[in-house]
Design a protein around this motif. Structure first.
Motif, PDB file in Angstrom:
ATOM      1  N   MET A   1     -22.943   4.084   0.921  1.00  0.00           N
ATOM      2  CA  MET A   1     -22.315   4.692   0.908  1.00  0.00           C
ATOM      3  C   MET A   1     -20.598   3.945   0.822  1.00  0.00           C
ATOM      4  O   MET A   1     -20.545   2.430   0.704  1.00  0.00           O
ATOM      5  N   ASP A   2     -20.273   4.347   0.306  1.00  0.00           N
ATOM      6  CA  ASP A   2     -18.727   4.427  -0.585  1.00  0.00           C
ATOM      7  C   ASP A   2     -18.712   3.712   0.441  1.00  0.00           C
ATOM      8  O   ASP A   2     -17.331   2.375   0.563  1.00  0.00           O
ATOM      9  N   THR A   3     -17.925   3.276   1.976  1.00  0.00           N
ATOM     10  CA  THR A   3     -16.956   2.791   3.096  1.00  0.00           C
ATOM     11  C   THR A   3     -17.594   1.165   3.109  1.00  0.00           C
ATOM     12  O   THR A   3     -16.729   0.487   3.029  1.00  0.00           O
ATOM     13  N   ASP A   4     -18.772   1.575   2.747  1.00  0.00           N
ATOM     14  CA  ASP A   4     -19.530   0.116   2.839  1.00  0.00           C
ATOM     15  C   ASP A   4     -18.704  -1.198   2.048  1.00  0.00           C
ATOM     16  O   ASP A   4     -18.505  -1.765   1.907  1.00  0.00           O
ATOM     17  N   VAL A   5     -19.126  -0.305   0.573  1.00  0.00           N
ATOM     18  CA  VAL A   5     -18.002  -0.812  -0.365  1.00  0.00           C
ATOM     19  C   VAL A   5     -16.528  -1.770  -0.143  1.00  0.00           C
ATOM     20  O   VAL A   5     -16.868  -2.623  -0.498  1.00  0.00           O
ATOM     21  N   ASN A   6     -16.126  -0.809   0.101  1.00  0.00           N
ATOM     22  CA  ASN A   6     -14.985  -0.577   0.619  1.00  0.00           C
ATOM     23  C   ASN A   6     -14.933  -2.030   1.485  1.00  0.00           C
ATOM     24  O   ASN A   6     -13.831  -3.165   1.924  1.00  0.00           O
ATOM     25  N   VAL A   7     -15.277  -1.895   2.429  1.00  0.00           N
ATOM     26  CA  VAL A   7     -15.547  -2.833   3.455  1.00  0.00           C
ATOM     27  C   VAL A   7     -14.930  -4.516   3.191  1.00  0.00           C
ATOM     28  O   VAL A   7     -14.481  -5.012   3.741  1.00  0.00           O
ATOM     29  N   ARG A   8     -16.922  -4.403   2.403  1.00  0.00           N
ATOM     30  CA  ARG A   8     -17.103  -5.415   1.737  1.00  0.00           C
ATOM     31  C   ARG A   8     -15.979  -6.010   1.249  1.00  0.00           C
ATOM     32  O   ARG A   8     -16.035  -7.473   0.620  1.00  0.00           O
ATOM     33  N   GLU A   9     -15.008  -5.051   0.249  1.00  0.00           N
ATOM     34  CA  GLU A   9     -14.307  -6.119  -0.547  1.00  0.00           C
ATOM     35  C   GLU A   9     -13.496  -6.093  -0.390  1.00  0.00           C
ATOM     36  O   GLU A   9     -12.492  -7.127  -0.413  1.00  0.00           O
ATOM     37  N   MET A  10     -12.703  -5.642   0.960  1.00  0.00           N
ATOM     38  CA  MET A  10     -11.535  -6.156   1.984  1.00  0.00           C
ATOM     39  C   MET A  10     -11.558  -6.819   2.472  1.00  0.00           C
ATOM     40  O   MET A  10     -10.555  -8.090   2.835  1.00  0.00           O
ATOM     41  N   VAL A  11     -12.984  -7.790   2.745  1.00  0.00           N
ATOM     42  CA  VAL A  11     -13.314  -8.328   4.133  1.00  0.00           C
ATOM     43  C   VAL A  11     -12.958  -9.919   2.475  1.00  0.00           C
ATOM     44  O   VAL A  11     -12.386 -10.822   3.271  1.00  0.00           O
ATOM     45  N   ASP A  12     -13.660 -10.079   1.458  1.00  0.00           N
ATOM     46  CA  ASP A  12     -12.876 -10.629   0.360  1.00  0.00           C
ATOM     47  C   ASP A  12     -11.052 -11.254   0.411  1.00  0.00           C
ATOM     48  O   ASP A  12     -11.163 -12.331  -0.801  1.00  0.00           O
ATOM     49  N   VAL A  13     -10.620 -10.392   0.598  1.00  0.00           N
ATOM     50  CA  VAL A  13      -9.558  -9.819   0.250  1.00  0.00           C
ATOM     51  C   VAL A  13      -7.839 -10.887   1.250  1.00  0.00           C
ATOM     52  O   VAL A  13      -8.343 -10.415   2.591  1.00  0.00           O
ATOM     53  N   PRO A  14      -7.548 -11.974   0.507  1.00  0.00           N
ATOM     54  CA  PRO A  14      -6.903 -12.856   1.509  1.00  0.00           C
ATOM     55  C   PRO A  14      -5.587 -12.219   2.414  1.00  0.00           C
ATOM     56  O   PRO A  14      -5.204 -10.942   1.570  1.00  0.00           O
ATOM     57  N   SER A  15      -5.285 -12.083   3.697  1.00  0.00           N
ATOM     58  CA  SER A  15      -4.359 -11.426   4.484  1.00  0.00           C
ATOM     59  C   SER A  15      -2.902 -11.835   3.690  1.00  0.00           C
ATOM     60  O   SER A  15      -2.318 -10.218   3.232  1.00  0.00           O
ATOM     61  N   VAL A  16      -2.696 -12.564   2.424  1.00  0.00           N
ATOM     62  CA  VAL A  16      -1.045 -12.220   2.478  1.00  0.00           C
ATOM     63  C   VAL A  16      -1.363 -11.578   1.446  1.00  0.00           C
ATOM     64  O   VAL A  16      -0.462 -10.684   0.699  1.00  0.00           O
ATOM     65  N   GLU A  17      -2.227 -11.609   0.361  1.00  0.00           N
ATOM     66  CA  GLU A  17      -2.342 -10.458  -0.821  1.00  0.00           C
ATOM     67  C   GLU A  17      -2.716  -8.796   0.448  1.00  0.00           C
ATOM     68  O   GLU A  17      -1.819  -7.860  -0.551  1.00  0.00           O
ATOM     69  N   VAL A  18      -3.545  -8.900   1.282  1.00  0.00           N
ATOM     70  CA  VAL A  18      -2.812  -7.359   1.453  1.00  0.00           C
ATOM     71  C   VAL A  18      -1.266  -7.434   2.249  1.00  0.00           C
ATOM     72  O   VAL A  18      -1.305  -5.534   1.951  1.00  0.00           O
ATOM     73  N   ILE A  19      -1.201  -7.628   3.135  1.00  0.00           N
ATOM     74  CA  ILE A  19      -0.050  -7.811   3.586  1.00  0.00           C
ATOM     75  C   ILE A  19       1.360  -6.996   2.079  1.00  0.00           C
ATOM     76  O   ILE A  19       2.618  -6.052   2.029  1.00  0.00           O
ATOM     77  N   SER A  20       1.245  -8.349   1.630  1.00  0.00           N
ATOM     78  CA  SER A  20       1.807  -8.252  -0.533  1.00  0.00           C
ATOM     79  C   SER A  20       1.871  -6.425  -0.788  1.00  0.00           C
ATOM     80  O   SER A  20       2.906  -6.093  -1.115  1.00  0.00           O
ATOM     81  N   ARG A  21       0.076  -6.363  -0.625  1.00  0.00           N
ATOM     82  CA  ARG A  21      -0.044  -5.264  -1.110  1.00  0.00           C
ATOM     83  C   ARG A  21       0.921  -3.614  -0.410  1.00  0.00           C
ATOM     84  O   ARG A  21       1.525  -3.120  -1.402  1.00  0.00           O
ATOM     85  N   ALA A  22       0.878  -3.689   0.770  1.00  0.00           N
ATOM     86  CA  ALA A  22       1.292  -2.819   1.482  1.00  0.00           C
ATOM     87  C   ALA A  22       2.825  -2.982   1.321  1.00  0.00           C
ATOM     88  O   ALA A  22       3.054  -1.881   1.463  1.00  0.00           O
ATOM     89  N   ALA A  23       3.680  -3.936   1.394  1.00  0.00           N
ATOM     90  CA  ALA A  23       4.464  -4.591   0.989  1.00  0.00           C
ATOM     91  C   ALA A  23       5.608  -3.558  -0.284  1.00  0.00           C
ATOM     92  O   ALA A  23       6.377  -2.788  -0.664  1.00  0.00           O
ATOM     93  N   VAL A  24       3.983  -3.904  -1.301  1.00  0.00           N
ATOM     94  CA  VAL A  24       4.722  -2.896  -2.267  1.00  0.00           C
ATOM     95  C   VAL A  24       4.632  -1.609  -2.908  1.00  0.00           C
ATOM     96  O   VAL A  24       5.401  -1.418  -3.363  1.00  0.00           O
ATOM     97  N   MET A  25       4.285  -1.064  -1.428  1.00  0.00           N
ATOM     98  CA  MET A  25       3.072   0.330  -1.537  1.00  0.00           C
ATOM     99  C   MET A  25       4.815   0.677  -0.805  1.00  0.00           C
ATOM    100  O   MET A  25       5.516   1.947  -1.278  1.00  0.00           O
ATOM    101  N   LEU A  26       5.205   0.501   0.263  1.00  0.00           N
ATOM    102  CA  LEU A  26       6.929   0.292   1.287  1.00  0.00           C
ATOM    103  C   LEU A  26       8.034   0.727  -0.506  1.00  0.00           C
ATOM    104  O   LEU A  26       8.582   1.624  -0.220  1.00  0.00           O
ATOM    105  N   MET A  27       7.821  -1.116  -0.814  1.00  0.00           N
ATOM    106  CA  MET A  27       8.791  -0.942  -1.401  1.00  0.00           C
ATOM    107  C   MET A  27       9.240   0.746  -2.866  1.00  0.00           C
ATOM    108  O   MET A  27       9.803   1.410  -2.882  1.00  0.00           O
ATOM    109  N   SER A  28       7.738   0.552  -3.657  1.00  0.00           N
ATOM    110  CA  SER A  28       7.713   1.370  -4.652  1.00  0.00           C
ATOM    111  C   SER A  28       7.799   3.193  -4.110  1.00  0.00           C
ATOM    112  O   SER A  28       9.426   3.590  -4.548  1.00  0.00           O
ATOM    113  N   SER A  29       7.702   3.503  -3.136  1.00  0.00           N
ATOM    114  CA  SER A  29       8.200   5.113  -2.155  1.00  0.00           C
ATOM    115  C   SER A  29       9.115   5.099  -2.260  1.00  0.00           C
ATOM    116  O   SER A  29       9.893   5.442  -1.580  1.00  0.00           O
ATOM    117  N   ALA A  30      10.031   4.064  -1.495  1.00  0.00           N
ATOM    118  CA  ALA A  30      11.320   4.139  -0.709  1.00  0.00           C
ATOM    119  C   ALA A  30      12.101   4.123  -2.238  1.00  0.00           C
ATOM    120  O   ALA A  30      13.342   4.722  -1.825  1.00  0.00           O
TER     121      ALA A  30
END
Length: 111
Positions: free
Chosen positions: A1-30
């Protein structure tokens, strides 16, 4: 199931990277909503200042709430946020009073 793969991948991503990616997405969109991706931002078909205000405010809230966790990423993300806030102020036909621009309730006035 694709959802399981995405969840497992996110588990391995450090929080600083998740926050930074969200910030970059917001900046780009703005930036897109400010028309900054076009050669002539003032005539951009994508310009939507109401949407840009929302995105910049969300970015300011994210940065303010997570700055202690961003480490070396904090400076560049804050600089990007301030650049967007200034661009919004310069773009707006009726500038907001100091401290009332997008995200300024979180960051303080940007001049």
């Amino acid at each position: 199931m694709d959802t399981d793969v995405n969840v497992r991948e996110m588990v391995d991503v450090p929080s600083v990277e998740v926050i930074s990616r969200a910030a970059v997405m917001l900046m780009s969109s703005a930036a897109e909503k400010l028309g900054l991706a076009d050669d002539e931002p003032e005539h951009s078909a994508t310009r939507d200042l109401d949407e840009a205000r929302r995105l910049i405010t969300a970015l300011a809230g994210l940065v303010t709430a997570s700055v202690e966790y961003l480490g070396a990423h904090a400076g560049p993300i804050r600089d990007g946020l301030q650049s967007l806030q200034r661009a919004f102020r310069e773009t707006s036909a009726v500038p907001d009073p100091p401290g009332q621009g997008p995200g300024e309730k979180y960051t303080g006035p940007v001049h």
